[in-house]
Design an enzyme around this catalytic site. Structure first.
Site, mmCIF file in Angstrom:
data_model
loop_
_atom_site.group_PDB
_atom_site.id
_atom_site.type_symbol
_atom_site.label_atom_id
_atom_site.label_comp_id
_atom_site.label_asym_id
_atom_site.label_seq_id
_atom_site.Cartn_x
_atom_site.Cartn_y
_atom_site.Cartn_z
ATOM 1 N N TYR B 139 0.875 -1.077 0.035
ATOM 2 C CA TYR B 139 0.010 0.077 0.122
ATOM 3 C C TYR B 139 0.986 1.341 0.078
ATOM 4 O O TYR B 139 1.730 1.466 0.723
ATOM 5 C CB TYR B 139 -1.020 -0.015 1.244
ATOM 6 C CG TYR B 139 -1.711 1.016 1.503
ATOM 7 C CD1 TYR B 139 -2.587 1.752 0.663
ATOM 8 C CD2 TYR B 139 -1.623 1.530 2.940
ATOM 9 C CE1 TYR B 139 -3.274 2.954 1.132
ATOM 10 C CE2 TYR B 139 -2.616 2.719 3.221
ATOM 11 C CZ TYR B 139 -3.255 3.091 2.247
ATOM 12 O OH TYR B 139 -4.026 4.481 2.559
ATOM 13 N N ASP B 224 -1.757 -6.113 9.448
ATOM 14 C CA ASP B 224 -2.786 -5.123 9.132
ATOM 15 C C ASP B 224 -3.996 -5.916 8.565
ATOM 16 O O ASP B 224 -3.968 -6.597 7.227
ATOM 17 C CB ASP B 224 -2.091 -4.209 8.097
ATOM 18 C CG ASP B 224 -3.265 -3.260 7.365
ATOM 19 O OD1 ASP B 224 -4.334 -3.410 7.586
ATOM 20 O OD2 ASP B 224 -2.791 -2.142 6.885
ATOM 21 N N ILE B 226 -7.213 -5.011 7.768
ATOM 22 C CA ILE B 226 -8.438 -4.317 7.549
ATOM 23 C C ILE B 226 -9.329 -4.784 6.824
ATOM 24 O O ILE B 226 -10.321 -4.327 6.364
ATOM 25 C CB ILE B 226 -8.107 -2.854 7.279
ATOM 26 C CG1 ILE B 226 -7.185 -2.552 6.057
ATOM 27 C CG2 ILE B 226 -7.296 -2.178 8.564
ATOM 28 C CD1 ILE B 226 -6.934 -1.141 5.724
ATOM 29 N N LYS B 270 -13.042 -0.702 5.461
ATOM 30 C CA LYS B 270 -13.173 -1.414 4.693
ATOM 31 C C LYS B 270 -14.156 -2.588 4.921
ATOM 32 O O LYS B 270 -15.104 -2.725 3.664
ATOM 33 C CB LYS B 270 -11.487 -2.057 4.240
ATOM 34 C CG LYS B 270 -10.663 -1.175 4.006
ATOM 35 C CD LYS B 270 -10.568 -0.290 3.062
ATOM 36 C CE LYS B 270 -9.305 0.567 3.192
ATOM 37 N NZ LYS B 270 -9.492 1.848 2.189
#
Lengths: 616, 484
Positions: B139, B224, B226, B270
């Site tokens: 990302y 992470d 998410i 998300k």
């Protein structure tokens, strides 16, 4: 400073020192021998040892570098330190960098004296230092990769030294360490600094109240909170507004399609433009006549706490400093210093001046900071002041601006209490008003604002950075990605702040009610013989209880604070938590009290006062 | 800070956004505008959320039903977060992971969105100058979120298509050794699982080996997660495994898993499609990190009103259950349509099972297999095809020619327009390059397109005969890259 930064980065202490690094004393590289050769020319081994110490301040985590005496190193390079105790002990935690630097300073000075006396000694002492340093650097960079976790692995082929035996042993040790998982988990040192228990009485008091809060019916023996500057005097107005402007739901009133799309999806991190416009208008109303605020100079974020931190990130680098008049809000130590690494230099104000900031004191603090080698980047002050509640006069503001211009530093004016005024004698002047007409360099002026105090909505987390500097605005906008305001809350506030009639009424009523509470509270203290500093704004008063303390010192003050908290069951903030230089002052917030509770507070404080006077 | 360039907004990832901002697509007003496919936003289930809010007016505290709560909520400023909010998030995290693991609300630390949460955990774990390993492609905003204010450096662990961009232990070891050799102190490994931009999930074995790696090297592992509940094809081979499961199963063996090293970043942006609400949290198994993170929470706290609203929403178990099922179904459907549409014009995507995007393979369309070639093609896509997609280079991908395309932030019609544009672009390109008229065949018969693709390759090879070796169309060895 870039190169210095590089230099320091290379020497970043390794938090999990690898055994190989200890081999640096017994290297295979020719430079090593060169160094020992130079060493033998040195007439004073003592001198060398002190210069090694100077260097080793760059290696704060490898005390093993210091422990072996230079003689031992020069005589027998083959004897590994791994066999002896001092260096194979687990490393103690890193000394604080500042302490290390101080150490270095002290050691450099005598060395310099000697060197200046006899030029020949420069070669004898400084060159070995330099060579030693470069050797470390070289070896660190060309260290052979860690062998795979297998003890049967042959020693690293890259090593061509006579110390192969040592190398092999070293790697097997590291394997043992890895396998047994005995190395403790390490956080960052800044993380550890933050995680350690907070012993400021400000936070201790708040925690104590959280555990046993006063409630008139449910817990009448609980602790009364006078330590948190929040305002509940006008909640009925806000509730009434909510009732009259009922929004059918979060989707808003203008047809359901005002929509969740303008709310749930990504919004600009630095705040919705509508809210900025409404906020600019609100600020103009609060700051009084003639000041207008431009929404495009505004950046919104989740509370004044991130606002002040983001501004600090924008204005100062790690190790720089701000001047700050004392007494100051205890939370600043956390909000500003925690993560930015910026230092706060107190500018001491005294009761004889009613704790007013003077440029003389400012200049003195500035020069002292400069002498300490600190780069001062700005002055930070709260106006109306927290915790004293006094207001900076127009003249003082002019002087401050001149001072900032002269020293080429920034001005940060925290005006978060600008709407919570109760005085009539003094008039509040925003720094925005001062710079409007005059020929000051506006780009050095920044204002902090928020809705936690003046609109008493601390839970909504709305903070403002208002700046006249485009670069600061651009950077702050980008930094708000880490702390932006939730969109539904923004929508709610847009409607509330845009209701001009309501806001007018609110500000007016709020001032009246604070005034009333102030009169009640300060009057009550007065009857107990406790005087307060002259003040005009804020949600608190600054009370002088020095007559009640046995010892005129910080210790005496904290003893009284402890009595008030544990015996009297009222939580106030002692001056020492606000870095006040005079003992015996306490901040008492009175706007979260109900009027009918004031007599109880006075009774409790009076009880403690009696105890103190009778010498218990 | 105000003057440095580490905010990363000069990367192409943001250029595309600027193009979109200048002239955004609108079905009637600006039908030739740029379609935003660079924003990983989940708008497929907004209607469900809206319905819930309408049925539960008390939750927003701004309604007659909820007004009695207003005072308490508006005054609440404790940086621990509302207890019922943390409980609800813990429950939701369990639910989103198939109720296979338990989460303790006391370990949840409030952060300002996942962005703030990522920065917060970095502040806790690493000092200025320390390094985090991050498998690439990653990302783009990680550079900023993990490194801007914290001054922590990111060391990419390069993954390539030969392993389907799966992270491998040798690549990890290489990156770690190299970082240590150059004097960096590696403090942790950050993984996005499910991955952004790939949309793939780490399988249990890989995840276990990553945990073992972190434990062995005594570095932290930040997962992470998410996108945890965006998994839309939960088959046995592509199931999402949370690092929490690995912790649960291996906690007894300190040599393979030390829970003190494991931290999870989570948010509702998300999975629930609510990025505007800025609800992100850190879940850490390490007490010291929880303590330290709490103290930093006040720098990015979510408004108490929003906490209250979300607590109510997430505590409604019926709703959450329905929402998760429906969301996964809609995402799967959308993904299927989009991938099939691309497939018809011979464009393949990396096989994925989660996320709000696909990792599109346009290597065959590059004039030269280099970043310049990729950016040249990307400029054509943004300016002529009018789609804002994100080029692989902004994700630090080592192989040129991959693009991340988001599909969940638009309605069905807009996606069809986007597909139509891609189709037209490919046809036009084929026609120009082959100098023949190309006729689109109806879908379903793919052999013909495969031939078309082959012919592309031949054309390209002959063109590139003149190009010097650095621009070889062969994918570069990751080792080659690792040295650069």
């Amino acid at each position: 400073t870039g190169s210095l930064q590089n230099f320091l980065n290379h020497q970043k202490p390794n938090p999990r020192p690898q055994p190989q690094s200890r081999n640096l004393f017994f290297p295979s590289h020719p430079l090593y021998f060169q160094r020992t050769a130079t060493l033998s020319l040195t007439p004073f081994p003592l001198l060398f040892s002190s210069s090694t110490l100077t260097l080793s301040t760059y290696f704060p985590l490898t005390p093993s570098l210091r422990s072996p005496s230079p003689q031992r190193v020069s005589r027998d390079p083959r004897r590994g330190p791994m066999t002896e105790s001092p260096s194979s002990e687990p490393e103690p935690p890193s000394p604080k960098p500042r302490a290390a630097a101080g150490n270095g300073m002290r050691l450099v000075v005598p060395l310099q004296g000697v060197v200046q006396g006899r030029g020949g000694l420069i070669l004898g002492s400084l060159i070995p230092c330099a060579l030693f340093y470069f050797l470390q650097l070289y070896l660190k960079r060309h260290r052979s990769p860690k062998p795979p976790a297998s003890s049967s692995n042959p020693p690293s082929p890259s090593s061509s030294s006579p110390n192969l035996g040592d190398l092999a042993r070293t790697s097997s040790r590291s394997n043992l360490l890895g396998r047994g998982s005995i190395v403790p988990v390490r956080l960052s040192s800044r993380g550890m600094a933050i995680a350690k228990p907070n012993d400021s009485p400000y936070y201790v008091g708040l925690d104590k109240v959280a555990g046993d809060p006063f409630h008139r019916v449910d817990n009448p023996e609980g602790i009364i909170q006078l330590g948190l500057s929040e305002n509940t005097l006008c909640f009925d107005l806000i509730e009434r507004w909510m009732k009259e402007n009922l929004m059918d739901s979060l989707m808003g009133g203008d047809g359901a399609e005002l929509s969740i799309n303008g709310m749930a999806t990504y919004q600009p991190f630095d705040g919705l433009m509508e809210l900025k416009v409404a906020m600019a208008d609100f600020m103009s109303r609060v700051m009084g006549k003639g000041v207008s605020f431009d929404p495009s100079q505004m950046v919104l974020m989740a509370g004044a706490t991130p606002a002040i931190e983001i501004l600090t990130f924008c204005l100062a680098d790690h190790g720089n400093a701000f001047l700050i008049p004392t007494p100051y809000y205890p939370g600043f130590d956390r909000d500003i210093k925690f993560r930015t690494g910026v230092e706060l230099i107190p500018v001491h104000c005294r009761s004889t001046d009613n704790f007013m900031l003077t440029v003389t004191a400012l200049d003195q603090a500035y020069n002292q900071a400069r002498k300490r080698g600190l780069k001062v980047r700005g002055i930070l002050f709260s106006n109306p002041s927290n915790p004293v509640g006094n207001i900076l006069s127009r003249e003082t503001l002019y002087e401050l601006l001149d001072f900032a211009q002269e020293k080429n530093i920034h001005i940060i004016s925290d005006e978060i209490f600008a709407g919570s005024l109760y005085g009539t004698a003094e008039e509040f002047v925003s720094v925005a008003e001062i710079i409007e007409g005059e020929e000051f360099d506006k780009s050095r002026v920044h204002i902090i604002y928020g809705l936690s105090k003046d609109l008493s909505l601390p839970g909504f987390r709305v903070g403002v950075v208002y700046s006249y500097n485009e670069n600061v605005l651009a950077a702050a906008k980008r930094l708000t990605r880490f702390s932006s305001i939730s969109a539904p809350t923004q929508r709610l506030l847009i409607s509330m702040l845009s209701d001009a009639k309501f806001i007018e009424e609110y500000i007016e009523t709020n001032r009246k009610r604070i005034r009333r509470m102030y009169d009640l509270f300060v009057g009550g203290l007065d009857q107990l013989g406790i005087r307060c500093a002259k003040s005009s704004g804020g949600l608190y008063c600054w009370a002088d209880m020095s007559i009640l303390i046995a010892l005129y010192s910080e210790k005496g003050e904290l003893e009284l604070w402890d009595k008030l908290l544990n015996v009297g069951k009222v939580n106030v903030t002692p001056g020492s938590a606000c870095h006040c230089i005079e003992p015996g002052w306490f901040r008492c917030c009175f706007t979260a009290l109900a009027e009918e509770d004031v007599p109880l507070v006075m009774e409790r404080i009076g009880k403690v006062a009696e105890m103190c006077k009778s010498g218990h | 800070m105000a003057t440095n360039e580490r905010h990363g907004e000069n990367s192409p990832y943001f250029d595309g956004w600027k193009a979109y901002d200048a002239y955004p697509f609108h079905p009637t007003d600006r039908p030739d505008g740029v379609i935003q496919m660079g924003l990983a936003e989940n708008q497929l289930c907004v209607d469900l959320i809206r319905d819930w809010i309408e049925k539960n007016p008390q939750a927003s505290i701004c309604t007659p039903e909820g007004l009695h709560m207003f005072k308490d909520v508006a005054l609440f400023q404790d940086y621990h977060g509302l207890p019922r909010f943390r409980q609800a998030v813990a429950k939701f995290m369990e639910r989103g992971r198939g109720n296979k693991v338990r989460f303790d609300p006391e370990r949840i630390v409030m952060g300002g969105g996942a962005t703030g949460a990522n920065e917060l955990i970095t502040f806790c774990l690493a000092d200025e100058g320390d390094a985090f390993l991050v498998p690439s492609p990653y990302y783009p905003a990680f550079d900023r979120d993990l490194g801007w204010r914290t001054k922590v450096q990111i060391i990419p662990v390069h993954c390539n298509s030969s392993t389907n961009f799966q992270i491998t232990r040798p690549a990890l070891e290489t990156a770690y050794d190299q970082a240590t050799r150059t004097g960096s102190t590696v403090k942790g490994l950050v993984i996005a699982n499910p991955s952004n931009p790939l949309g793939t999930c780490l399988d249990r074995t890989t995840l276990e080996s990553l945990v073992a790696f972190a434990t062995e090297k005594r570095i932290h592992l930040v997962a992470d997660e998410i996108y945890a509940a965006t998994v839309f094809h939960p088959t046995t081979s592509t199931q999402f495994v949370s690092v929490a499961e690995v912790v649960r199963d291996n906690a007894a063996d300190p040599a393979r898993c030390d829970p003190d090293l494991i931290h999870i970043v989570y948010s509702l942006s998300k999975d629930m499609g609510l990025p505007g609400l800025r609800a992100g949290v850190v879940y850490s198994y390490n007490d010291a990190v929880v303590r330290c993170g709490r103290r930093m929470s006040s720098f990015g706290l979510v408004s108490s009103q929003t906490q209250h609203l979300l607590a109510a929403m997430l505590s409604d178990e019926d709703f959450v259950g329905r929402f998760l099922l429906e969301s996964s179904r809609r995402l799967g459907e959308r993904h299927g349509r989009f991938v099939t549409g691309l497939d018809r014009v011979g464009i393949r995507c990396l096989e994925s099972c989660a996320g709000l995007f696909v990792w599109m393979d346009l290597r065959h369309l590059l004039k030269e297999a280099s970043y310049e070639g990729e950016l040249a093609l990307w400029r054509v896509i943004v300016n002529e095809v009018k789609l804002n997609v994100s080029p692989g280079v902004s994700f630090h991908c080592v192989e040129p020619g991959w693009f991340r395309v988001c599909f969940a932030n638009m309605d069905e019609g807009t996606m069809e327009v986007a597909l139509q544009r891609i189709r037209a672009f490919i046809q036009g390109k084929a026609a120009a390059e082959n100098n023949v008229v190309v006729v689109m065949k109806p879908p379903g018969k793919k052999r013909w397109q495969k031939d078309l693709r082959l012919s592309f390759k031949t054309v390209r090879r002959s063109e590139e005969g003149h190009v010097s070796s650095p621009h070889s169309p062969m994918p570069r060895s990751p080792l080659l890259w690792a040295r650069n």
